[in-house]
Design a protein around this motif. Structure first.
Motif, PDB file in Angstrom:
ATOM      1  N   TYR A 402       0.828  -1.206   0.000  1.00  0.00           N
ATOM      2  CA  TYR A 402       0.000   0.000   0.000  1.00  0.00           C
ATOM      3  C   TYR A 402       0.865   1.261   0.000  1.00  0.00           C
ATOM      4  N   THR A 403       0.236   2.350  -0.457  1.00  0.00           N
ATOM      5  CA  THR A 403       0.848   3.679  -0.285  1.00  0.00           C
ATOM      6  C   THR A 403       0.293   4.344   0.957  1.00  0.00           C
ATOM      7  N   SER A 404      -0.917   3.953   1.366  1.00  0.00           N
ATOM      8  CA  SER A 404      -1.494   4.395   2.635  1.00  0.00           C
ATOM      9  C   SER A 404      -2.572   3.392   3.024  1.00  0.00           C
ATOM     10  N   ILE A 405      -2.743   3.223   4.322  1.00  0.00           N
ATOM     11  CA  ILE A 405      -3.722   2.258   4.804  1.00  0.00           C
ATOM     12  C   ILE A 405      -4.179   2.663   6.196  1.00  0.00           C
ATOM     13  N   ASP A 406      -5.445   2.454   6.491  1.00  0.00           N
ATOM     14  CA  ASP A 406      -6.010   2.810   7.787  1.00  0.00           C
ATOM     15  C   ASP A 406      -5.593   1.782   8.842  1.00  0.00           C
ATOM     16  N   VAL A 407      -5.358   2.261  10.063  1.00  0.00           N
ATOM     17  CA  VAL A 407      -4.937   1.384  11.158  1.00  0.00           C
ATOM     18  C   VAL A 407      -5.980   0.299  11.408  1.00  0.00           C
ATOM     19  N   ALA A 408      -7.255   0.652  11.307  1.00  0.00           N
ATOM     20  CA  ALA A 408      -8.315  -0.326  11.536  1.00  0.00           C
ATOM     21  C   ALA A 408      -8.247  -1.470  10.526  1.00  0.00           C
ATOM     22  N   LYS A 409      -7.942  -1.125   9.281  1.00  0.00           N
ATOM     23  CA  LYS A 409      -7.841  -2.159   8.251  1.00  0.00           C
ATOM     24  C   LYS A 409      -6.641  -3.071   8.507  1.00  0.00           C
ATOM     25  N   LEU A 410      -5.539  -2.471   8.913  1.00  0.00           N
ATOM     26  CA  LEU A 410      -4.365  -3.261   9.260  1.00  0.00           C
ATOM     27  C   LEU A 410      -4.665  -4.213  10.417  1.00  0.00           C
ATOM     28  N   ALA A 411      -5.403  -3.689  11.403  1.00  0.00           N
ATOM     29  CA  ALA A 411      -5.756  -4.508  12.554  1.00  0.00           C
ATOM     30  C   ALA A 411      -6.594  -5.711  12.130  1.00  0.00           C
ATOM     31  N   ALA A 420      -4.253  -1.919  19.727  1.00  0.00           N
ATOM     32  CA  ALA A 420      -2.892  -2.459  19.809  1.00  0.00           C
ATOM     33  C   ALA A 420      -2.125  -2.296  18.495  1.00  0.00           C
ATOM     34  N   MET A 421      -2.866  -1.952  17.420  1.00  0.00           N
ATOM     35  CA  MET A 421      -2.230  -1.894  16.108  1.00  0.00           C
ATOM     36  C   MET A 421      -1.225  -0.751  16.008  1.00  0.00           C
ATOM     37  N   ALA A 422      -1.566   0.419  16.580  1.00  0.00           N
ATOM     38  CA  ALA A 422      -0.655   1.566  16.508  1.00  0.00           C
ATOM     39  C   ALA A 422       0.676   1.244  17.185  1.00  0.00           C
ATOM     40  N   ASN A 423       0.616   0.562  18.326  1.00  0.00           N
ATOM     41  CA  ASN A 423       1.850   0.173  19.022  1.00  0.00           C
ATOM     42  C   ASN A 423       2.674  -0.792  18.188  1.00  0.00           C
ATOM     43  N   ARG A 424       1.996  -1.675  17.469  1.00  0.00           N
ATOM     44  CA  ARG A 424       2.733  -2.633  16.638  1.00  0.00           C
ATOM     45  C   ARG A 424       3.413  -1.928  15.463  1.00  0.00           C
ATOM     46  N   VAL A 425       2.768  -0.915  14.912  1.00  0.00           N
ATOM     47  CA  VAL A 425       3.374  -0.151  13.815  1.00  0.00           C
ATOM     48  C   VAL A 425       4.652   0.534  14.292  1.00  0.00           C
ATOM     49  N   GLY A 462      -2.457  10.584  12.218  1.00  0.00           N
ATOM     50  CA  GLY A 462      -3.737  10.245  12.815  1.00  0.00           C
ATOM     51  C   GLY A 462      -3.936   8.749  12.837  1.00  0.00           C
ATOM     52  N   SER A 463      -4.993   8.277  12.190  1.00  0.00           N
ATOM     53  CA  SER A 463      -5.282   6.839  12.150  1.00  0.00           C
ATOM     54  C   SER A 463      -4.865   6.203  10.829  1.00  0.00           C
ATOM     55  N   THR A 464      -4.032   6.930  10.074  1.00  0.00           N
ATOM     56  CA  THR A 464      -3.592   6.431   8.768  1.00  0.00           C
ATOM     57  C   THR A 464      -2.077   6.221   8.758  1.00  0.00           C
ATOM     58  N   VAL A 465      -1.649   5.111   8.164  1.00  0.00           N
ATOM     59  CA  VAL A 465      -0.233   4.841   7.979  1.00  0.00           C
ATOM     60  C   VAL A 465       0.116   5.164   6.531  1.00  0.00           C
ATOM     61  N   ASN A 466       0.972   6.165   6.343  1.00  0.00           N
ATOM     62  CA  ASN A 466       1.401   6.557   5.000  1.00  0.00           C
ATOM     63  C   ASN A 466       2.749   5.926   4.691  1.00  0.00           C
ATOM     64  N   VAL A 467       2.799   5.212   3.587  1.00  0.00           N
ATOM     65  CA  VAL A 467       4.015   4.528   3.179  1.00  0.00           C
ATOM     66  C   VAL A 467       4.776   5.406   2.195  1.00  0.00           C
ATOM     67  N   ASP A 468       6.053   5.615   2.463  1.00  0.00           N
ATOM     68  CA  ASP A 468       6.881   6.483   1.626  1.00  0.00           C
ATOM     69  C   ASP A 468       7.202   5.757   0.327  1.00  0.00           C
ATOM     70  N   PRO A 469       6.731   6.235  -0.828  1.00  0.00           N
ATOM     71  CA  PRO A 469       6.967   5.530  -2.095  1.00  0.00           C
ATOM     72  C   PRO A 469       8.420   5.573  -2.543  1.00  0.00           C
ATOM     73  N   VAL A 470       9.180   6.578  -2.075  1.00  0.00           N
ATOM     74  CA  VAL A 470      10.591   6.669  -2.485  1.00  0.00           C
ATOM     75  C   VAL A 470      11.413   5.591  -1.820  1.00  0.00           C
TER      76      VAL A 470
END
Length: 502
Positions: A402-411, A420-425, A462-470
């Motif tokens: 992903y380039t971005s994904i919501d914490v809830a979806k990852l969970a 607990a997902m934010a701590n795991r990230v 916030g509640s989104t994990v942004n993945v750096d494409p570079v």
């Protein structure tokens, strides 16, 4: 008949050996003579005369060495080591071995300043094997006395000798030798502190690292090596293969337990490659301890297999990955399908951790094997760390998609609570991507720089994990384009200098 008359006659060749060894250690101090006597003549005489019995005691050979007390201490250690390596030592032998080592170290630590510089000459191999055996016998005695299958006679003798192989005294001896050698203040101070003290202090530091690892103090294990550069070929231990293997294995285990996986992988890989090279050339098979080297090689390969699973970004040499896949392929396949299964691989790879606690031999309660309990606790703790890191690998694989994904979806993907997902990230960022790494030949083993080696970069908003494409791209490709852009600019400048008339 007198006891002297009943004593067996000492062969003339043995008397000559003792005389020559004393002369080499005290007078001539020529390393070539000592090596021939220590590594050659002693082995030959042992095979010829003492295959099934111990060597003569120090008192029995005292006339051949002018009753030299210091030499007799070294001789006693040498013959004690022969007894333990070739015969079946009794409990009394284990107690006497403790007295032998204590007497030797106490004598070395109380040498007068005027005699330190030229008191005794000892080979590096002798110094290493002496100190190494000391820690090995401590480990063996801890396992012996804490075993719950001891006879009443053994318990009575152990109770009467509770101070034997006491961990505090063992530590005192090792730290005392290191301090007396001047190693920490002057790493090249053999002339000032005495050749024998320097040698024994140097290898006491190496064996202290091993001891701390066996006791589960992994930070202390690496700290013990702070007085040497463990990656420098000019170091004294480098020319003693058994010392290199021991240092690499226990330092690698300590790095692994401290979650410094890149340092562990580098340490294990370098040593396994050296062992493979030695086996292929035939050099290793000529050395004493070949079987032990190969056992430790298999253990280090098992650690590399674990590292490859829980740290995919760490690249292992192809020849080594092929070796551990051949050895542990079935177990690795099970682990990949289910994170349960690390226990078996780690139990095979790890040291035999011990408990230094002296049991209560008079207790009427059901006896417990304290060393087995200490071993199980260390294994459980390390395996729990491995499983936690393995969970992060699964998270990493999702982020790479992903380039971005919501914490809830990852969970949902990882089947855990959103809270607990934010701590795991964040744990992924610290454990896999940004690791403390020792810069080779720069600083002590515990030193290091936080380096981002992750193949996926990200940040939370916030509640989104942004993945750096570079960062997600290949670093090699990135460097390739940067280098060639620079080269193209230089080429363009050269072209512009060409006259138009050409």
């Amino acid at each position: 008949m007198s006891s002297e008359a009943a004593a067996p006659e000492i062969p003339a060749a043995v008397k000559d050996f003792v005389f020559d060894l004393h002369d080499a250690c005290r007078r001539s101090q020529r390393p070539d003579e000592m090596k021939a006597l220590y590594s050659g003549v002693f082995v030959e005489l042992s095979l010829k005369h003492y295959t099934h019995k111990p060597w003569p005691t120090a008192d029995e050979i005292s006339s051949e060495c002018e009753s030299d007390e210091l030499f007799m201490n070294f001789y006693s250690e040498l013959t004690t080591r022969h007894l333990f390596n070739n015969l079946r030592p009794t409990l009394n032998d284990k107690i006497n071995a403790w007295k032998t080592y204590s007497s030797l170290f106490d004598k070395m630590l109380t040498l007068d300043d005027s005699t330190k510089a030229d008191a005794f000459h000892v080979l590096p191999e002798w110094a290493f094997e002496l100190i190494h055996e000391y820690v090995y016998q401590f480990q063996g005695f801890c396992q012996f006395r804490t075993h719950n299958q001891r006879s009443a006679e053994e318990k009575e003798l152990l109770e009467a000798n509770k101070d034997v192989w006491d961990v505090g005294t063992v530590m005192k001896h090792l730290h005392g030798l290191i301090a007396a050698s001047g190693l920490k203040t002057d790493p090249t101070g053999a002339a000032a502190h005495g050749q024998s003290l320097y040698m024994m202090g140097y290898f006491a530091a190496l064996s202290l690292s091993r001891l701390e690892c066996l006791l589960g103090d992994f930070h202390g294990s690496l700290d013990a090596l702070s007085c040497m550069n463990i990656n420098e070929k000019s170091e004294l231990y480098w020319n003693i293969f058994a010392a290199r293997v021991s240092l690499s294995y226990h330092a690698g285990v300590s790095y692994f337990a401290l979650r410094r996986y890149r340092d562990a992988a580098k340490t294990f890989s370098d040593m396994c490659s050296a062992i493979n090279k030695g086996v292929n050339s035939g050099y290793l098979k000529r050395l004493t301890g070949y079987e032990q080297f190969m056992k430790l090689n298999d253990k280090m390969l098992a650690f590399l297999a674990i590292i490859a699973l829980i740290q995919p970004a760490i690249k292992i040499e192809d020849s080594l990955s092929k070796s551990y896949n051949q050895m542990f392929g079935d177990k690795l396949a099970k682990v990949q399908d289910n994170i349960e299964g690390f226990d078996e691989i780690f139990s095979f790879a790890c040291p035999k951790f011990v408990s230094p606690v002296v049991p209560d031999y008079k207790s009427t309660e059901e006896p417990r094997n304290l060393s087995a309990i200490a071993y199980s606790k260390q294994v459980r703790q390390c395996v729990d760390d491995i499983k936690a890191t393995s969970n992060l690998v699964r998270l990493r694989s999702y982020l790479k998609l992903y380039t971005s994904i919501d914490v809830a979806k990852l969970a949902t993907f990882c089947e855990i609570d959103e809270s607990a997902m934010a701590n795991r990230v964040l744990a992924l960022k610290k454990t896999i991507c940004a690791q403390l790494e020792h810069q080779r030949k720069q600083g002590p083993p515990l030193a290091g720089t936080v380096v981002d080696h992750g193949d996926v970069g990200f940040h939370m908003a916030g509640s989104t994990v942004n993945v750096d494409p570079v960062v997600r791209g290949s670093k090699k490709t990135h460097n390739f384009f940067l280098y060639n852009v620079s080269s193209a600019k230089e080429l363009e400048a050269d072209v512009l200098t060409i006259p138009d008339s050409i």
